[in-house]
Design a protein around this motif. Structure first.
Motif, mmCIF file in Angstrom:
data_model
loop_
_atom_site.group_PDB
_atom_site.id
_atom_site.type_symbol
_atom_site.label_atom_id
_atom_site.label_comp_id
_atom_site.label_asym_id
_atom_site.label_seq_id
_atom_site.Cartn_x
_atom_site.Cartn_y
_atom_site.Cartn_z
ATOM 1 N N UNK A 43 0.739 -1.247 -0.030
ATOM 2 C CA UNK A 43 -0.100 0.006 0.047
ATOM 3 C C UNK A 43 1.055 1.211 -0.053
ATOM 4 N N UNK A 44 0.153 2.467 -0.370
ATOM 5 C CA UNK A 44 0.827 3.593 -0.403
ATOM 6 C C UNK A 44 0.009 4.412 -0.093
ATOM 7 N N UNK A 51 -2.159 8.164 9.367
ATOM 8 C CA UNK A 51 -2.687 7.996 10.855
ATOM 9 C C UNK A 51 -4.381 7.756 10.757
ATOM 10 N N UNK A 52 -4.846 7.757 9.692
ATOM 11 C CA UNK A 52 -6.353 7.817 9.743
ATOM 12 C C UNK A 52 -6.990 6.354 10.172
ATOM 13 N N UNK A 53 -8.159 6.198 10.449
ATOM 14 C CA UNK A 53 -8.536 4.995 11.136
ATOM 15 C C UNK A 53 -8.995 4.179 9.726
ATOM 16 N N UNK A 54 -9.057 5.140 8.685
ATOM 17 C CA UNK A 54 -9.431 3.940 7.420
ATOM 18 C C UNK A 54 -8.289 3.348 6.999
ATOM 19 N N UNK A 55 -7.068 3.983 6.837
ATOM 20 C CA UNK A 55 -6.038 3.358 6.486
ATOM 21 C C UNK A 55 -5.372 2.251 7.583
ATOM 22 N N UNK A 58 -7.436 -0.754 7.246
ATOM 23 C CA UNK A 58 -7.208 -1.556 5.796
ATOM 24 C C UNK A 58 -5.906 -2.287 6.168
ATOM 25 N N UNK A 59 -4.843 -1.738 6.789
ATOM 26 C CA UNK A 59 -3.551 -2.386 7.157
ATOM 27 C C UNK A 59 -3.877 -3.763 7.803
ATOM 28 N N UNK A 60 -4.708 -3.328 9.054
ATOM 29 C CA UNK A 60 -4.675 -4.419 9.820
ATOM 30 C C UNK A 60 -5.601 -5.792 9.172
ATOM 31 N N UNK A 62 -5.605 -6.204 5.935
ATOM 32 C CA UNK A 62 -4.253 -6.913 4.952
ATOM 33 C C UNK A 62 -3.509 -8.001 5.591
ATOM 34 N N UNK A 63 -3.119 -7.606 6.984
ATOM 35 C CA UNK A 63 -2.287 -8.444 7.815
ATOM 36 C C UNK A 63 -2.922 -9.726 8.138
ATOM 37 N N UNK A 64 -4.091 -9.816 8.103
ATOM 38 C CA UNK A 64 -4.868 -11.003 8.530
ATOM 39 C C UNK A 64 -4.816 -11.898 7.279
ATOM 40 N N UNK A 65 -4.733 -11.530 6.153
ATOM 41 C CA UNK A 65 -4.740 -12.438 4.968
ATOM 42 C C UNK A 65 -3.752 -13.379 5.064
ATOM 43 N N UNK A 66 -4.075 -14.566 4.911
ATOM 44 C CA UNK A 66 -2.947 -15.681 4.801
ATOM 45 C C UNK A 66 -2.824 -16.154 3.332
ATOM 46 N N UNK A 67 -1.663 -16.430 2.877
ATOM 47 C CA UNK A 67 -1.528 -17.177 1.636
ATOM 48 C C UNK A 67 -2.265 -18.471 1.436
#
Length: 69
Positions: A43-44, A51-55, A58-60, A62-67
């Motif tokens: 992400x960029x 620092x926004x709650x939306x971003x 989103x990052x949280x 993305x980090x839960x997705x496992x291959x």
């Protein structure tokens, strides 16, 4: 675009599985099998939005997705 070019005999392409869905009948698809390249998600954002709650949400997520193995 890649599937159209391949369908017209203008080369070959390595594309994500979803991009090959619905390929024309004369286009052959083959899985890459073991050792296939991994797809990474990044992400960029701007400093203002970092620092926004939306971003942060989103990052949280993305980090839960496992291959898929």
């Amino acid at each position: 675009m890649a599937m159209s070019m391949v369908g017209h005999g203008l080369g070959a392409a390595i594309v994500p599985r979803l991009s090959a869905a619905g390929a024309p009948p004369k286009v052959a698809t083959v899985e890459l099998g073991e050792g296939a390249p991994l797809r990474r998600v990044g992400y960029v954002t701007t400093r203002e939005l970092a620092g926004s709650s939306v971003i942060k949400d989103l990052i949280a997520e993305l980090r839960t997705i496992r291959p898929v193995s």
